[in-house]
Enzyme design. Structure first.
Site, PDB file in Angstrom:
ATOM      1  N   CYS A   7       0.716  -1.059  -0.009  1.00  0.00           N
ATOM      2  CA  CYS A   7       0.054   0.067  -0.004  1.00  0.00           C
ATOM      3  C   CYS A   7       0.861   1.070  -0.049  1.00  0.00           C
ATOM      4  O   CYS A   7       1.784   1.449   0.639  1.00  0.00           O
ATOM      5  CB  CYS A   7      -0.839   0.122   1.199  1.00  0.00           C
ATOM      6  SG  CYS A   7      -1.661   1.477   1.585  1.00  0.00           S
ATOM      7  N   HIS A 104      -6.574   2.793   0.975  1.00  0.00           N
ATOM      8  CA  HIS A 104      -6.192   3.196   2.429  1.00  0.00           C
ATOM      9  C   HIS A 104      -6.972   4.502   2.738  1.00  0.00           C
ATOM     10  O   HIS A 104      -6.760   5.486   2.109  1.00  0.00           O
ATOM     11  CB  HIS A 104      -4.556   3.320   2.540  1.00  0.00           C
ATOM     12  CG  HIS A 104      -4.112   3.378   4.005  1.00  0.00           C
ATOM     13  ND1 HIS A 104      -2.982   2.948   4.383  1.00  0.00           N
ATOM     14  CD2 HIS A 104      -4.430   4.415   4.814  1.00  0.00           C
ATOM     15  CE1 HIS A 104      -2.965   3.117   5.778  1.00  0.00           C
ATOM     16  NE2 HIS A 104      -3.530   4.255   6.148  1.00  0.00           N
ATOM     17  N   HIS A 106      -8.380   7.633   3.624  1.00  0.00           N
ATOM     18  CA  HIS A 106      -7.892   8.912   3.926  1.00  0.00           C
ATOM     19  C   HIS A 106      -9.217  10.040   3.634  1.00  0.00           C
ATOM     20  O   HIS A 106     -10.036   9.787   3.083  1.00  0.00           O
ATOM     21  CB  HIS A 106      -6.665   9.298   2.611  1.00  0.00           C
ATOM     22  CG  HIS A 106      -7.317   8.903   1.053  1.00  0.00           C
ATOM     23  ND1 HIS A 106      -7.237   7.537   0.799  1.00  0.00           N
ATOM     24  CD2 HIS A 106      -7.710   9.672   0.229  1.00  0.00           C
ATOM     25  CE1 HIS A 106      -7.839   7.575  -0.809  1.00  0.00           C
ATOM     26  NE2 HIS A 106      -8.056   8.949  -0.855  1.00  0.00           N
TER      27      HIS A 106
HETATM   28  P1  AMP Z   1      -8.550   8.982  -3.972  1.00  0.00           P
HETATM   29  O1  AMP Z   1      -8.221   7.686  -3.480  1.00  0.00           O
HETATM   30  O2  AMP Z   1      -9.398   9.286  -5.299  1.00  0.00           O
HETATM   31  O3  AMP Z   1      -9.200   9.832  -2.779  1.00  0.00           O
HETATM   32  O4  AMP Z   1      -7.259   9.787  -4.456  1.00  0.00           O
HETATM   33  C1  AMP Z   1      -5.976   9.733  -3.732  1.00  0.00           C
HETATM   34  C2  AMP Z   1      -5.206  10.939  -3.722  1.00  0.00           C
HETATM   35  O5  AMP Z   1      -3.869  10.826  -3.379  1.00  0.00           O
HETATM   36  C3  AMP Z   1      -5.164  11.648  -4.843  1.00  0.00           C
HETATM   37  O6  AMP Z   1      -5.716  13.102  -4.672  1.00  0.00           O
HETATM   38  C4  AMP Z   1      -3.657  11.839  -5.084  1.00  0.00           C
HETATM   39  O7  AMP Z   1      -3.165  12.891  -5.876  1.00  0.00           O
HETATM   40  C5  AMP Z   1      -3.067  11.582  -3.784  1.00  0.00           C
HETATM   41  N1  AMP Z   1      -1.716  10.857  -3.917  1.00  0.00           N
HETATM   42  C6  AMP Z   1      -1.381   9.899  -4.572  1.00  0.00           C
HETATM   43  N2  AMP Z   1      -0.217   9.226  -4.392  1.00  0.00           N
HETATM   44  C7  AMP Z   1       0.377  10.266  -3.491  1.00  0.00           C
HETATM   45  C8  AMP Z   1       1.763  10.575  -2.967  1.00  0.00           C
HETATM   46  N3  AMP Z   1       2.630   9.804  -3.276  1.00  0.00           N
HETATM   47  N4  AMP Z   1       1.527  11.734  -2.027  1.00  0.00           N
HETATM   48  C9  AMP Z   1       0.832  12.601  -1.972  1.00  0.00           C
HETATM   49  N5  AMP Z   1      -0.508  12.307  -2.382  1.00  0.00           N
HETATM   50  C10 AMP Z   1      -0.743  11.284  -3.153  1.00  0.00           C
HETATM   51 ZN    ZN Z   2      -2.200   1.060   3.669  1.00  0.00          ZN
END
Ligand code: AMP
Ligand code: ZN
Length: 119
Positions: A7, A104, A106
Protein backbone atom coordinates in the site's frame (compact mmCIF):
# COMPACT_ATOMS: atom_id res chain seq x y z
CA UNK A 1 -1.62 -2.63 13.78
CA UNK A 2 -2.77 -3.74 10.32
CA UNK A 3 -0.25 -2.95 7.59
CA UNK A 4 -0.22 -3.69 3.85
CA UNK A 5 3.31 -3.87 2.39
CA UNK A 6 1.95 -3.09 -1.09
CA UNK A 7 0.00 0.00 0.00
CA UNK A 8 1.39 3.37 -1.08
CA UNK A 9 0.02 5.18 1.99
CA UNK A 10 1.42 2.53 4.38
CA UNK A 11 4.78 3.16 2.67
CA UNK A 12 4.36 6.92 3.23
CA UNK A 13 3.67 6.29 6.95
CA UNK A 14 6.87 4.23 7.14
CA UNK A 15 8.90 6.86 5.27
CA UNK A 16 9.63 4.42 2.42
CA UNK A 17 7.95 6.87 0.02
CA UNK A 18 8.68 10.55 0.68
CA UNK A 19 5.88 12.95 1.55
CA UNK A 20 5.48 16.50 2.78
CA UNK A 21 4.36 15.84 6.33
CA UNK A 22 1.71 18.01 7.96
CA UNK A 23 1.23 16.08 11.22
CA UNK A 24 2.10 12.80 12.91
CA UNK A 25 1.26 11.07 16.16
CA UNK A 26 1.13 7.43 17.21
CA UNK A 27 -2.11 6.74 15.31
CA UNK A 28 -2.49 9.46 12.67
CA UNK A 29 -0.43 10.81 9.77
CA UNK A 30 -1.18 13.81 7.53
CA UNK A 31 0.67 14.94 4.39
CA UNK A 32 0.20 17.22 1.41
CA UNK A 33 -1.59 15.77 -1.63
CA UNK A 34 0.85 15.37 -4.51
CA UNK A 35 -1.73 16.73 -6.97
CA UNK A 36 -3.54 19.54 -5.11
CA UNK A 37 -6.97 20.76 -6.21
CA UNK A 38 -6.94 23.79 -3.95
CA UNK A 39 -4.36 26.18 -2.42
CA UNK A 40 -4.45 23.99 0.72
CA UNK A 41 -4.89 20.26 0.06
CA UNK A 42 -3.65 17.58 2.41
CA UNK A 43 -4.67 14.07 3.37
CA UNK A 44 -5.28 12.75 6.89
CA UNK A 45 -4.90 9.00 7.36
CA UNK A 46 -4.87 6.46 10.15
CA UNK A 47 -1.47 4.76 10.40
CA UNK A 48 -3.32 1.46 10.56
CA UNK A 49 -4.14 0.08 7.13
CA UNK A 50 -7.92 0.48 6.99
CA UNK A 51 -9.11 0.11 3.40
CA UNK A 52 -11.89 2.72 3.45
CA UNK A 53 -14.64 4.31 5.51
CA UNK A 54 -16.70 1.23 4.58
CA UNK A 55 -14.22 -0.97 6.50
CA UNK A 56 -14.39 0.83 9.85
CA UNK A 57 -15.09 -1.27 12.94
CA UNK A 58 -16.44 -0.25 16.34
CA UNK A 59 -12.90 -0.28 17.73
CA UNK A 60 -12.05 2.64 15.38
CA UNK A 61 -14.58 5.04 16.92
CA UNK A 62 -12.08 6.94 19.08
CA UNK A 63 -9.50 7.09 16.30
CA UNK A 64 -12.03 8.56 13.84
CA UNK A 65 -13.18 11.00 16.48
CA UNK A 66 -9.60 12.13 17.00
CA UNK A 67 -9.16 12.57 13.24
CA UNK A 68 -12.29 14.73 13.01
CA UNK A 69 -11.17 16.93 15.91
CA UNK A 70 -7.70 17.28 14.43
CA UNK A 71 -8.86 18.39 10.97
CA UNK A 72 -9.91 21.98 11.83
CA UNK A 73 -6.68 22.50 13.75
CA UNK A 74 -4.54 21.28 10.85
CA UNK A 75 -6.65 23.24 8.35
CA UNK A 76 -5.91 26.47 10.25
CA UNK A 77 -2.23 25.53 10.63
CA UNK A 78 -1.92 24.94 6.87
CA UNK A 79 -3.48 28.27 5.93
CA UNK A 80 -7.22 27.73 5.54
CA UNK A 81 -9.00 30.97 6.38
CA UNK A 82 -11.37 31.04 9.37
CA UNK A 83 -15.04 30.08 9.28
CA UNK A 84 -17.40 31.38 7.94
CA UNK A 85 -15.70 33.37 5.13
CA UNK A 86 -12.95 30.79 4.83
CA UNK A 87 -13.50 27.21 5.89
CA UNK A 88 -12.51 24.00 4.14
CA UNK A 89 -13.93 20.89 2.48
CA UNK A 90 -13.42 17.30 3.64
CA UNK A 91 -13.91 14.34 1.30
CA UNK A 92 -13.33 10.62 1.74
CA UNK A 93 -13.79 8.78 -1.55
CA UNK A 94 -14.99 5.25 -0.82
CA UNK A 95 -15.04 2.40 -3.36
CA UNK A 96 -15.03 2.48 -7.14
CA UNK A 97 -18.25 4.44 -7.52
CA UNK A 98 -17.03 6.77 -4.79
CA UNK A 99 -13.96 7.52 -6.89
CA UNK A 100 -11.44 5.94 -4.50
CA UNK A 101 -8.03 5.41 -6.12
CA UNK A 102 -5.85 4.61 -3.11
CA UNK A 103 -7.23 1.76 -0.99
CA UNK A 104 -6.13 3.15 2.40
CA UNK A 105 -8.69 5.30 4.20
CA UNK A 106 -7.87 8.99 3.73
CA UNK A 107 -9.68 12.23 4.27
CA UNK A 108 -8.93 15.05 1.84
CA UNK A 109 -8.85 18.48 3.46
CA UNK A 110 -9.08 21.31 0.91
CA UNK A 111 -9.27 25.03 1.42
CA UNK A 112 -7.86 28.43 0.63
CA UNK A 113 -8.89 31.28 -1.61
CA UNK A 114 -10.99 30.49 -4.68
CA UNK A 115 -10.95 29.72 -7.55
CA UNK A 116 -9.68 26.16 -7.03
CA UNK A 117 -8.22 23.96 -9.75
CA UNK A 118 -11.13 21.52 -9.22
CA UNK A 119 -14.20 21.40 -7.03
P1 AMP B 1 -8.60 9.11 -3.97
O1 AMP B 1 -8.27 7.69 -3.59
O2 AMP B 1 -9.41 9.21 -5.22
O3 AMP B 1 -9.22 9.89 -2.86
O4 AMP B 1 -7.26 9.85 -4.36
C1 AMP B 1 -6.02 9.59 -3.77
C2 AMP B 1 -5.27 10.88 -3.61
O5 AMP B 1 -3.96 10.57 -3.20
C3 AMP B 1 -5.16 11.75 -4.89
O6 AMP B 1 -5.63 13.06 -4.62
C4 AMP B 1 -3.64 11.74 -5.18
O7 AMP B 1 -3.17 12.96 -5.71
C5 AMP B 1 -3.06 11.45 -3.81
N1 AMP B 1 -1.76 10.78 -3.86
C6 AMP B 1 -1.44 9.67 -4.54
N2 AMP B 1 -0.15 9.35 -4.34
C7 AMP B 1 0.36 10.27 -3.50
C8 AMP B 1 1.64 10.48 -2.91
N3 AMP B 1 2.68 9.67 -3.15
N4 AMP B 1 1.80 11.57 -2.11
C9 AMP B 1 0.77 12.40 -1.86
N5 AMP B 1 -0.46 12.24 -2.37
C10 AMP B 1 -0.67 11.21 -3.19
ZN1 ZN C 1 -2.20 1.18 3.77
Amino acid sequence: MNHDPNCIFCKIVEGKIPSRKVYEDDEIFAFHDINPWAPVHFLVIPKEHITSIAHLEDRHAALMGRIMLLIPKLAAQEGCNPYPEGGFRIVSNTGAEGGQEVQHLHIHVMGGARPWKRG
